[in-house]
Write an enzyme that holds these catalytic residues in place. Structure first.
Site, PDB file in Angstrom:
ATOM      1  CG  ASP A 131      32.660 -80.598 -41.401  1.00  0.00           C
ATOM      2  OD1 ASP A 131      31.810 -81.105 -40.629  1.00  0.00           O
ATOM      3  OD2 ASP A 131      33.407 -79.656 -41.045  1.00  0.00           O
ATOM      4  CD  GLU A 132      30.154 -83.926 -37.066  1.00  0.00           C
ATOM      5  OE1 GLU A 132      30.153 -85.000 -36.454  1.00  0.00           O
ATOM      6  OE2 GLU A 132      29.583 -82.902 -36.648  1.00  0.00           O
ATOM      7  CE1 TYR A 155      24.336 -85.971 -38.059  1.00  0.00           C
ATOM      8  CE2 TYR A 155      26.607 -85.255 -37.778  1.00  0.00           C
ATOM      9  CZ  TYR A 155      25.350 -85.067 -38.319  1.00  0.00           C
ATOM     10  OH  TYR A 155      25.107 -83.972 -39.130  1.00  0.00           O
ATOM     11  CB  VAL A 211      35.094 -76.867 -22.033  1.00  0.00           C
ATOM     12  CG1 VAL A 211      36.111 -77.041 -23.156  1.00  0.00           C
ATOM     13  CG2 VAL A 211      34.506 -75.457 -22.065  1.00  0.00           C
TER      14      VAL A 211
END
Ligand code: NAD
Length: 354
Positions: A131-132, A155, A211
């Site tokens: 979905d990227e 990517y 994170v």
């Protein structure tokens, strides 16, 4: 059916191989065994009479032609790829080589084989994508199959390029293709450089849990075995030339996902303080897409697929699996680049040879 699966020693590919064999298909797994591959993922099926392994690189068209001639597959499921966004920022070259040129070589080899066989309508070339390719969403909306492409990392740009090649080989040469674009996967055998295994393994080691940014990025998580089931369904029942978005409808902000994993670890392997005390906010990834969310209406309505596992249940199974399978993940921590922060993109980074 006899399936030629590329990238079958990777995370999702190995789930597809295990499930395809369990469903009664024959599988030829073609994989170059890069740093991301683990033949141990296939230990449960290694001796299966319907399983064969070929060590080969998808960029090598001549070798691919031999594999097609020798094994005569009924369908290709193409998963081989460089898949880690952070690595694509530091070294985009490998992503262009494998994801773009490798897909091109595979399409050419598949097309030659299919033409030599008299262009059977039943042949399938199923390209597995992400979905990227659709870019980043704001707080509202979801990606559908008609969302315009807007890739923003090396990517996703390389995957978008490969999607375009696959569509072109259908329109131009008539190759019977299928495409799927899936959201983030998680589950057993996930290589320990990706977010969820990093969280679990850092927590278990008592190390800071990184994170990115403020942890506000939202991903739509899908349990890997649900993805494998969807892929096998699309390969058999999908309409030729069509693409299907696959997602779990399990959106979570990264920070909430990390807290859920910490809470599961507190319950399953209590330590002297809550694992969430290890959470450490680090510099964000450049160009970090804010939100991905999939609208899976097409695959649900046309093919009747829906995920079988909620995010809570899938995470519980995943944490349990990592607790029970240290012998699988421990050796992988020594692989090149694992545990190293990548993709920070310093302005003065050399671009030679990348
Ligand atoms: N992981 C996700 O969340 C996700 C989501 C959507 C789509 N996808 C797509 O699914 C596919 C599989 O993803 P994954 O997470 O299992 O990847 P992975 O990195 O775990 O595995 C990739 C596999 O491809 C092999 N490979 C790499 N380059 C090769 C080459 N040149 N020739 C032959 N084999 C090669 C590797 O050895 C490895 O076994 C990819 O195409 C990826 O873009 C992944």
């Amino acid at each position: 059916m006899k399936l030629l699966v590329t990238g079958g020693a990777g995370f999702i590919g190995s789930a597809v191989v295990r499930q395809a064999l369990a469903d009664g298909h024959e599988v030829v797994n073609l994989d170059a065994l890069t740093y991301a591959a683990c033949l141990e993922n296939l230990a449960p099926v290694a001796g299966h009479p319907g399983y064969a392994f070929v060590k080969a690189d998808i960029r090598d068209q001549a070798v691919l032609e031999t594999v097609f001639a020798e094994h005569a597959p009924d369908a290709v499921m193409h998963l081989a790829a460089e898949s880690h966004v952070d690595r694509s920022i530091d070294g985009p070259g490998a992503f262009i080589e494998t994801n773009v040129l490798g897909t091109y070589a595979l399409l050419q080899a598949a097309r030659g084989y299919w033409q030599d066989k008299g262009r059977p309508e039943s042949f399938r070339f199923h390209h597995i994508s992400t979905d990227e390719v659709f870019g980043s969403l704001g707080p509202e909306g979801k990606f559908t199959e008609t969302t315009p492409y807007d890739p923003r990392s090396p990517y996703s740009a390389s995957k978008a390029s490969s999607d375009h090649l696959v569509r072109a080989w259908h329109e131009t040469y008539g190759l019977p293709v299928l495409l799927t674009n899936c959201s983030n996967n998680y589950g057993p055998y996930h290589f320990p450089e990706k977010l969820i295994p990093v969280v679990i393994l850092n927590a278990l080691a008592g190390r800071p849990i990184p994170v990115y940014g403020a942890g506000e990025n939202v991903r739509d998580w899908l349990y890997v075995e649900d993805h494998a089931a969807a892929l096998l369904l699309v390969m058999q029942k999908g309409r030729v030339g069509r693409s299907y978005n696959i997602g779990g409808e399990n959106e979570a902000r990264n920070i909430d996902l990390v807290r859920m994993i910490c809470a599961l670890l507190d319950e399953m392997k209590p330590a002297d303080r809550p694992y969430s005390s290890l959470i450490s906010f680090v510099a964000d990834r450049p160009g970090h897409d804010l939100r991905y969310a999939i609208d899976p209406t097409r695959i649900r309505e046309e093919l009747g697929w829906r995920p079988s596992v909620t995010l809570e249940e899938g995470l519980r199974r995943t944490v349990r699996w990592y607790l029970d399978n240290e012998a699988w993940w421990r050796p992988l921590l020594g692989r090149e680049g694992v545990g190293v922060r990548m993709g920070c993109f310093l302005e003065n980074t050399s671009v030679k040879g990348n």
